[in-house]
Every structure is written in structure tokens, then in C-alpha cells.
Design a protein around this motif. Sequence first.
Motif, PDB file in Angstrom:
ATOM      1  N   TRP B 145      22.861   5.254  15.623  1.00 48.04           N
ATOM      2  CA  TRP B 145      23.058   6.796  17.176  1.00 48.04           C
ATOM      3  C   TRP B 145      23.520   8.473  16.696  1.00 48.04           C
ATOM      4  O   TRP B 145      23.244   9.113  15.628  1.00 48.04           O
ATOM      5  N   ILE B 146      23.442   9.659  17.612  1.00 47.75           N
ATOM      6  CA  ILE B 146      22.925  10.398  17.176  1.00 47.75           C
ATOM      7  C   ILE B 146      24.124  11.547  17.379  1.00 47.75           C
ATOM      8  O   ILE B 146      24.329  12.435  16.568  1.00 47.75           O
ATOM      9  N   ALA B 147      25.598  11.271  18.038  1.00 48.01           N
ATOM     10  CA  ALA B 147      26.427  12.625  18.236  1.00 48.01           C
ATOM     11  C   ALA B 147      27.614  11.896  18.421  1.00 48.01           C
ATOM     12  O   ALA B 147      27.538  10.361  20.053  1.00 48.01           O
ATOM     13  N   LYS B 148      28.549  11.612  17.720  1.00 55.82           N
ATOM     14  CA  LYS B 148      30.185  11.078  18.357  1.00 55.82           C
ATOM     15  C   LYS B 148      30.920  11.798  19.702  1.00 55.82           C
ATOM     16  O   LYS B 148      30.972  13.379  18.818  1.00 55.82           O
ATOM     17  N   VAL B 149      31.575  11.995  20.192  1.00 59.58           N
ATOM     18  CA  VAL B 149      31.974  13.042  21.074  1.00 59.58           C
ATOM     19  C   VAL B 149      33.026  12.840  21.880  1.00 59.58           C
ATOM     20  O   VAL B 149      33.553  11.659  22.176  1.00 59.58           O
ATOM     21  N   SER B 150      33.896  13.523  21.860  1.00 63.01           N
ATOM     22  CA  SER B 150      35.184  13.861  23.168  1.00 63.01           C
ATOM     23  C   SER B 150      34.597  14.019  24.414  1.00 63.01           C
ATOM     24  O   SER B 150      33.707  14.614  24.941  1.00 63.01           O
ATOM     25  N   VAL B 151      35.640  12.980  25.270  1.00 70.10           N
ATOM     26  CA  VAL B 151      35.351  12.781  27.103  1.00 70.10           C
ATOM     27  C   VAL B 151      36.253  13.042  27.247  1.00 70.10           C
ATOM     28  O   VAL B 151      37.200  12.742  27.281  1.00 70.10           O
ATOM     29  N   GLY B 152      36.873  14.002  28.371  1.00 67.51           N
ATOM     30  CA  GLY B 152      37.192  14.799  29.176  1.00 67.51           C
ATOM     31  C   GLY B 152      36.924  13.802  30.979  1.00 67.51           C
ATOM     32  O   GLY B 152      36.491  13.027  31.113  1.00 67.51           O
ATOM     33  N   GLU B 153      37.993  14.970  31.616  1.00 71.14           N
ATOM     34  CA  GLU B 153      38.214  14.529  32.910  1.00 71.14           C
ATOM     35  C   GLU B 153      36.596  14.319  34.071  1.00 71.14           C
ATOM     36  O   GLU B 153      36.193  13.200  34.447  1.00 71.14           O
ATOM     37  N   GLN B 154      35.755  15.229  33.488  1.00 64.60           N
ATOM     38  CA  GLN B 154      34.438  15.988  34.636  1.00 64.60           C
ATOM     39  C   GLN B 154      33.860  14.918  33.487  1.00 64.60           C
ATOM     40  O   GLN B 154      32.763  13.606  34.959  1.00 64.60           O
ATOM     41  N   GLY B 155      33.972  14.715  31.867  1.00 65.62           N
ATOM     42  CA  GLY B 155      32.981  12.835  31.750  1.00 65.62           C
ATOM     43  C   GLY B 155      33.632  11.808  32.335  1.00 65.62           C
ATOM     44  O   GLY B 155      32.495  10.641  33.050  1.00 65.62           O
ATOM     45  N   ASN B 156      34.542  11.866  32.636  1.00 66.16           N
ATOM     46  CA  ASN B 156      34.748  10.140  33.325  1.00 66.16           C
ATOM     47  C   ASN B 156      34.629  10.479  34.380  1.00 66.16           C
ATOM     48  O   ASN B 156      33.389   9.036  35.495  1.00 66.16           O
ATOM     49  N   LYS B 157      34.002  10.844  35.617  1.00 69.21           N
ATOM     50  CA  LYS B 157      33.805  10.981  36.757  1.00 69.21           C
ATOM     51  C   LYS B 157      32.209  10.718  36.769  1.00 69.21           C
ATOM     52  O   LYS B 157      31.288  10.492  37.773  1.00 69.21           O
ATOM     53  N   ASP B 158      31.863  11.927  35.935  1.00 76.61           N
ATOM     54  CA  ASP B 158      30.331  11.592  35.696  1.00 76.61           C
ATOM     55  C   ASP B 158      29.757   9.782  35.071  1.00 76.61           C
ATOM     56  O   ASP B 158      28.347   9.778  35.613  1.00 76.61           O
ATOM     57  N   LEU B 159      31.136   9.501  34.551  1.00 77.98           N
ATOM     58  CA  LEU B 159      29.848   7.948  34.547  1.00 77.98           C
ATOM     59  C   LEU B 159      29.856   6.529  34.937  1.00 77.98           C
ATOM     60  O   LEU B 159      28.913   6.086  34.833  1.00 77.98           O
ATOM     61  N   GLU B 160      30.720   7.334  36.219  1.00 70.87           N
ATOM     62  CA  GLU B 160      30.320   6.920  37.579  1.00 70.87           C
ATOM     63  C   GLU B 160      28.084   6.575  37.705  1.00 70.87           C
ATOM     64  O   GLU B 160      28.233   5.516  38.543  1.00 70.87           O
ATOM     65  N   ALA B 161      28.586   7.903  37.728  1.00 70.76           N
ATOM     66  CA  ALA B 161      26.130   7.659  37.967  1.00 70.76           C
ATOM     67  C   ALA B 161      26.165   6.718  36.726  1.00 70.76           C
ATOM     68  O   ALA B 161      24.257   6.302  37.141  1.00 70.76           O
ATOM     69  N   LEU B 162      26.278   6.547  36.133  1.00 72.30           N
ATOM     70  CA  LEU B 162      25.347   5.652  34.481  1.00 72.30           C
ATOM     71  C   LEU B 162      25.393   4.095  35.188  1.00 72.30           C
ATOM     72  O   LEU B 162      25.970   3.812  35.827  1.00 72.30           O
ATOM     73  N   MET B 163      24.532   3.462  34.525  1.00 70.00           N
ATOM     74  CA  MET B 163      24.252   2.207  34.816  1.00 70.00           C
ATOM     75  C   MET B 163      24.593   1.057  33.372  1.00 70.00           C
ATOM     76  O   MET B 163      25.052   1.315  32.723  1.00 70.00           O
ATOM     77  N   ASP B 164      24.810   0.431  34.049  1.00 74.77           N
ATOM     78  CA  ASP B 164      24.942  -0.581  32.880  1.00 74.77           C
ATOM     79  C   ASP B 164      23.978  -1.185  32.266  1.00 74.77           C
ATOM     80  O   ASP B 164      23.071  -1.329  33.192  1.00 74.77           O
ATOM     81  N   LEU B 165      24.348  -2.675  31.511  1.00 82.38           N
ATOM     82  CA  LEU B 165      23.003  -3.279  30.466  1.00 82.38           C
ATOM     83  C   LEU B 165      22.087  -3.638  31.556  1.00 82.38           C
ATOM     84  O   LEU B 165      20.704  -3.666  32.127  1.00 82.38           O
ATOM     85  N   GLU B 166      22.712  -4.155  32.577  1.00 83.19           N
ATOM     86  CA  GLU B 166      21.967  -5.149  33.455  1.00 83.19           C
ATOM     87  C   GLU B 166      21.045  -3.872  34.524  1.00 83.19           C
ATOM     88  O   GLU B 166      19.630  -4.731  34.541  1.00 83.19           O
ATOM     89  N   GLU B 167      21.762  -3.119  34.767  1.00 80.46           N
ATOM     90  CA  GLU B 167      21.240  -2.141  35.600  1.00 80.46           C
ATOM     91  C   GLU B 167      19.670  -1.495  34.957  1.00 80.46           C
ATOM     92  O   GLU B 167      19.028  -0.991  35.180  1.00 80.46           O
ATOM     93  N   TYR B 168      20.254  -1.487  33.909  1.00 82.78           N
ATOM     94  CA  TYR B 168      19.324  -0.191  33.275  1.00 82.78           C
ATOM     95  C   TYR B 168      18.232  -1.668  32.421  1.00 82.78           C
ATOM     96  O   TYR B 168      17.460  -0.928  32.581  1.00 82.78           O
ATOM     97  N   LYS B 169      18.564  -2.841  32.585  1.00 79.82           N
ATOM     98  CA  LYS B 169      17.539  -4.003  32.016  1.00 79.82           C
ATOM     99  C   LYS B 169      16.231  -3.324  33.478  1.00 79.82           C
ATOM    100  O   LYS B 169      15.264  -3.535  32.796  1.00 79.82           O
ATOM    101  N   ALA B 170      17.418  -3.487  34.441  1.00 79.23           N
ATOM    102  CA  ALA B 170      16.116  -4.312  35.946  1.00 79.23           C
ATOM    103  C   ALA B 170      15.455  -2.493  36.483  1.00 79.23           C
ATOM    104  O   ALA B 170      14.363  -2.833  36.350  1.00 79.23           O
ATOM    105  N   PHE B 171      16.421  -1.403  35.510  1.00 86.39           N
ATOM    106  CA  PHE B 171      15.827   0.254  35.841  1.00 86.39           C
ATOM    107  C   PHE B 171      14.222   0.149  34.440  1.00 86.39           C
ATOM    108  O   PHE B 171      12.948   0.863  35.245  1.00 86.39           O
ATOM    109  N   THR B 172      14.227  -0.487  33.265  1.00 84.24           N
ATOM    110  CA  THR B 172      13.130  -0.432  32.892  1.00 84.24           C
ATOM    111  C   THR B 172      11.982  -1.312  33.228  1.00 84.24           C
ATOM    112  O   THR B 172      10.644  -0.769  32.395  1.00 84.24           O
ATOM    113  N   GLY B 173      12.609  -2.205  33.977  1.00 79.24           N
ATOM    114  CA  GLY B 173      11.700  -3.378  33.791  1.00 79.24           C
ATOM    115  C   GLY B 173      10.792  -2.778  35.281  1.00 79.24           C
ATOM    116  O   GLY B 173      10.057  -3.534  35.486  1.00 79.24           O
TER     117      GLY B 173
END
Lengths: 461, 177
Positions: B145-173
Motif C-alpha cells: 500500500w502507498i498511503a493512508k488517507v482520511s476521506v470527507g464528503e467530497q471523497g464519498n461523492k467521488d466514490l460513486e465513479a469508482l469500480m468494484d472488483l467485478e467491474e475492474y476485472k471486466a475493465f482490465t480484461g
Amino acid sequence: MALKLSTRPFWQARFSQNLPLSPSRIRGGGAVRHFSAEIASHPSNRVQIYISRSSDPYLNLSIEHFLLQKSGPDSVVLFLYTNRPCVVIGRNQNPWVEVNLGLINRPGVLALLRSEAAALRRRKSREWESEIDIGQGKNGESENGHDDDGVLLVRRRSGGGTVFHDAGNVNYSVICPPASFDRDKHAEMVVRALHRLGVRSTRVNERHDIVLDVSSTSSSSSSRSSSSSNKPDNTDGTSIKTFKISGSAYKLTRQRSLHHGTCLLSSPNLPFIGRFLRSPAAPYVKARGVESVRSAVRNVSRDPNHNKNDNDGCERREKITNTAFEDAVVAEFGAMYGNVDAEVVGPAEVAGVPEIEKGVAELKSLDWIYTQTPQFTFSTHATESDPRPRPALPPSLPPEFRAAMTVRHGQITEVGGTGLPESLTSTLLHEVDDWRSRTTSEPVGKWLNGLFGARGRPGEP
Amino acid sequence: MASIARCLRAARPSTISRLAQTPCVRSSNWQAPAARAFSVSPIRDIRKYTKDHEWIDLNADQTAGVIGISTYAAEELGDVVYVELPEEGKEMAAGDTLGAVESVKSAADINAPLACTVTAVNALLEEKPGTINQVPEDDSHGGGWIAKVSVGEQGNKDLEALMDLEEYKAFTGSDEH
């Protein structure tokens, strides 16, 4: 950084200021194109070629970085530039290990080395009655006069090892989307350009460098480099020597990838490169980060004194000029991505572009060059973490002398041994102008000045 | 993708090693997965991936996270020889440069997956950058791992755009990465 991929390129800055167009050293067709945001973002501008007429390495690297950050996400950009003499270290390298700082910090060092070499040749030619032309040292140098006799130190933003640049060395840079990133793709492009110029025996090696294979029928060679790889060929006793002529380095950002490389065409300073890239401090320093890999180098253009028995696969005997190389690379780039006109850029065209001005200031800052160095330790004697046997210390030093330092972000964080005062702690290493004023022993100070290339040496030439 | 199998393997020691460090305290927690069948791990509640091949682990209330690069990225980059770590306290928006890794002459930026503030960095990587190649998706002590972070409101909004493992698996495939 949230790369806001502006499609507003720097040429607009020029047009908005109504600066005159650069003299048309435009390649590939000739027509001067008038750019606008619309055209820049239009799919037809997906291929862009720039040639710099500045020899300032800080400016050229900053123009390159600007193109990396601001060119359209789908565009492919070729940028060609030639720097005045400089030593360029990789992003995560240590200047005290990679570079003979004392040597490159000497004003007019290239002129000094040339006259030294000339004197040596004169002596040799008297001994051997050879006909070596000692006047050769001047070729390949630009008209910039004494500026070109000094050597700059540069830390670039890409990875990899340390290289030397001068007027006989053309740099190529290709910026493209990261999806098509391939470490060899554009090195192969340059190899095709060299083939086009008649240099047949070049290829990309496993380190993504471009090398030149030279077959020799005699055992003697004009090269004094002992590290070139010698592969004896068992059919007729010829041997093949491999020389590096071009190195590669890469920078990957979120949206873009950059591959740049050097091409040694006709460097007049070739004999001195080894000396610039050998630091007297290296045997005492254990550094985190990236260490350079040494390779035997040579120019692509045939050395006027070259051994007649060497076959370097070069069909032409005349020098390959920077312009001829640039044209060949532009042609090969055009063959891959489509032909477009090359745009000339220089100080006038990029003046007032804030990102580039900021980039130049950062690259020139001592903070970027020195304090960005990964942590390292210096120790005069073998330690547990660095058990290498050390070279014998000069007899002028006190016999009991032992010293150690830890340097983090260019700053001394710990002093060990008996030979250095604790007061050095928290000193920035590059700010020590004269070690004699920082130690109690004159010989120790003198020795450290030599090792670290301390600049201000009052009372010394 | 083969890399996905590896990243699952990499995730496992993270849990085990933490449990091993504090076996008594965690013993009651260890039964939690059975009770909370929807949760993959009692320690790492959420893991998401970016298109730029970073991962972020978040705790259940989404206030703290750990960031690293994916196994796929580590394999693509090759032997990591240096890791440029961020400064503690550094605040970042999603996509900002968090740090960089150097491998095979390439300096590659690592980007923040979401808005966050750096609370700790993995100093081990300074001495042993190759850890990133060995256990890139391990968020435990000794992991890549590279860094530990604290996450606020904006970070939680940004989370929506990220992929879960299954999606990432499909993406890299797919060819899109």
C-alpha cells in the motif's frame, strides 16, 4: 493535479500576442498553419510535430512537459530538440553519485578538456608520427560561443539514468495516449529513421536503448572503452562490438504517456562523457533510487579517425547532420500517424505561457536539482548496510579519520564517525560551498570539496 | 485475467496478518463474517478501483482509507525501483498526483482515487520498493500500500465513479485500459 486537458495550446499564446511567426524551418510541406482552439481540438489535429530551436535544456524539457499535460488526450505529438552541453539525471537519481560535480561546475570545462586532449594528441603524434588532426574538436558546436564550454546540470521528470547532451545530440520525444504505450514502439521508429539515413546496423536492445553493432576484422580498435560488449564471431575471426547511441526514458501521467530519447549523432565531446559521469563520491555513497547502467557509447556519424577495419553498417561516409536526422524521424513519425507540417518553437513562441515559465523556474531551482534526491548515506568505511570495500583514503587525512552522514531530501540528518562536526546536521549538502570551513581539518575539507564538487573554493583556481 | 486471481490472494494475507498481530482482541470479530454474510472482510469494508489502476480500501463509515496500485498495474510496470511518497497532510482532489513509482526507466504518476487527505505513508516502500511488485494490493503492515488517507464528503461523492472488483476485472480484461 486533475489534468484539465485544455485544448488551448501554446501557439495560441503566441498568436494572441501578435508575435511574428518564426522563420519557416517548417518541414513536411511548407504551409504555415494558423491555429485556433477549434482546429487544435479538431480530429485533424490529432497529429502534431514540433521542432525546437532553443538549446536551453530547461526550456526544452518544460515545453515537452507542457505538451505532455496540455495536448489533446487522443493526440500523438512528436517533439525534437537539441540542447547545449548538459548532464541530465533521471527523476529519482542522485547527482552526487551520478555526476562529477566538481568537473562540470568548472567554468568553461569543455574548452579546458579540449585543450588538454589536444596537448595529449600533440605529444602522442610526435611519439607515433601519426597524422591525427587535432583541429577536429570544434565541429558540431553551435555559435553560442563560451556558453557552450560550460556544462549544465539538469534533473528531468522522466525515469531512467544519466545522459550527456550537446549540440551533436538530437532528442526525440513522442507523447501519446497511455493505452498505446509500448517501450519499444518509438525506439523502433527512430531505428527506421536511422536505416533511412543509411545506418543499417542499428537495433533496439533489451534495455529499450538503440545500439549500433560494429564488426571489426582486426583485434585493434580506436575505442578505448573496455566495457563495450565483444562478441567474437567464430566464422572468420571478426568480432562485433555493440555501442549505445540512444537511451530511452518514460513518463506516464494519468492521461498521457511520454517516451523520450537521445541520439548521439556527432558529439564532439564524446571522449569526455565518461569523466562527467563518474563521481569521486560514488564509492562512499549508498543511495536509494535509481542507479545508472553504464554502456559504451559512440556517435552515429563515422569518426574521422575511425578504424578502417571496422564496419559500422553505415553506408555514408559524411556526417549525419541534426537536420537530416530530424527530417528522417519526422518522415517515420508521419508514416506511422500521418504527415503533418512541423511547427518550429522557441523562446519567442512560448514567452508568456505561464505553465512553461513555471516549469523552467522549477527545473532550474536548486531545490528540484538537489533536494529531490532520494535518501542516501555517505560513509568513509564499510558499514553493515553498505559493506563495499572503500578506496584507500588519501594519506593526507588524519589516520583515525572516520565519517558518515545520512542525507534526506538533500539535507544532512545525521552525522556519524569522528571526523565531522555534529553542527553539520540540518545543513543542505549542496549549500556547502567550502568544506574547509565546516571541518576542523584542512585536508579533510579539501578532500570533501573534491568528492562533492563544492563550488566556492576561495584561493583555488 | 490472471492478475485478478493474484489480487484476491494478495488481499487475504492482509486480513490474516492483522489478525495475527492482535489475535485475542480480534477473535470476537473473526466470527463477524458469518453474521454479516454480505461483507467480504471485517477489516476492509469497501474496496474500489480506478481506471488508472489504483485501489482504495475504505472503512465502514467511509471516513478513512488505504490507497495502492493494482496487481494489474504492478505487473504492467515491471520491477519497481523507487516510490515517490506523498507528504503527510497533503490534501488532494480526485485524480491529483498522489505520488509516483519508477520502473524500467518509467516514472509513472499515482493518482488519488477520490478527494482525501494523506494521514500516513508506507515508509517501507522507500527501502523496499519491490514490495509493490510482491504484494501490491496488501493494505497491511509489510504490504505494498502507498498511503493512508482520511476521506470527507467530497471523497464519498467521488466514490460513486469508482469500480468494484467485478467491474475492474471486466475493465482490465477489455482493451480500454
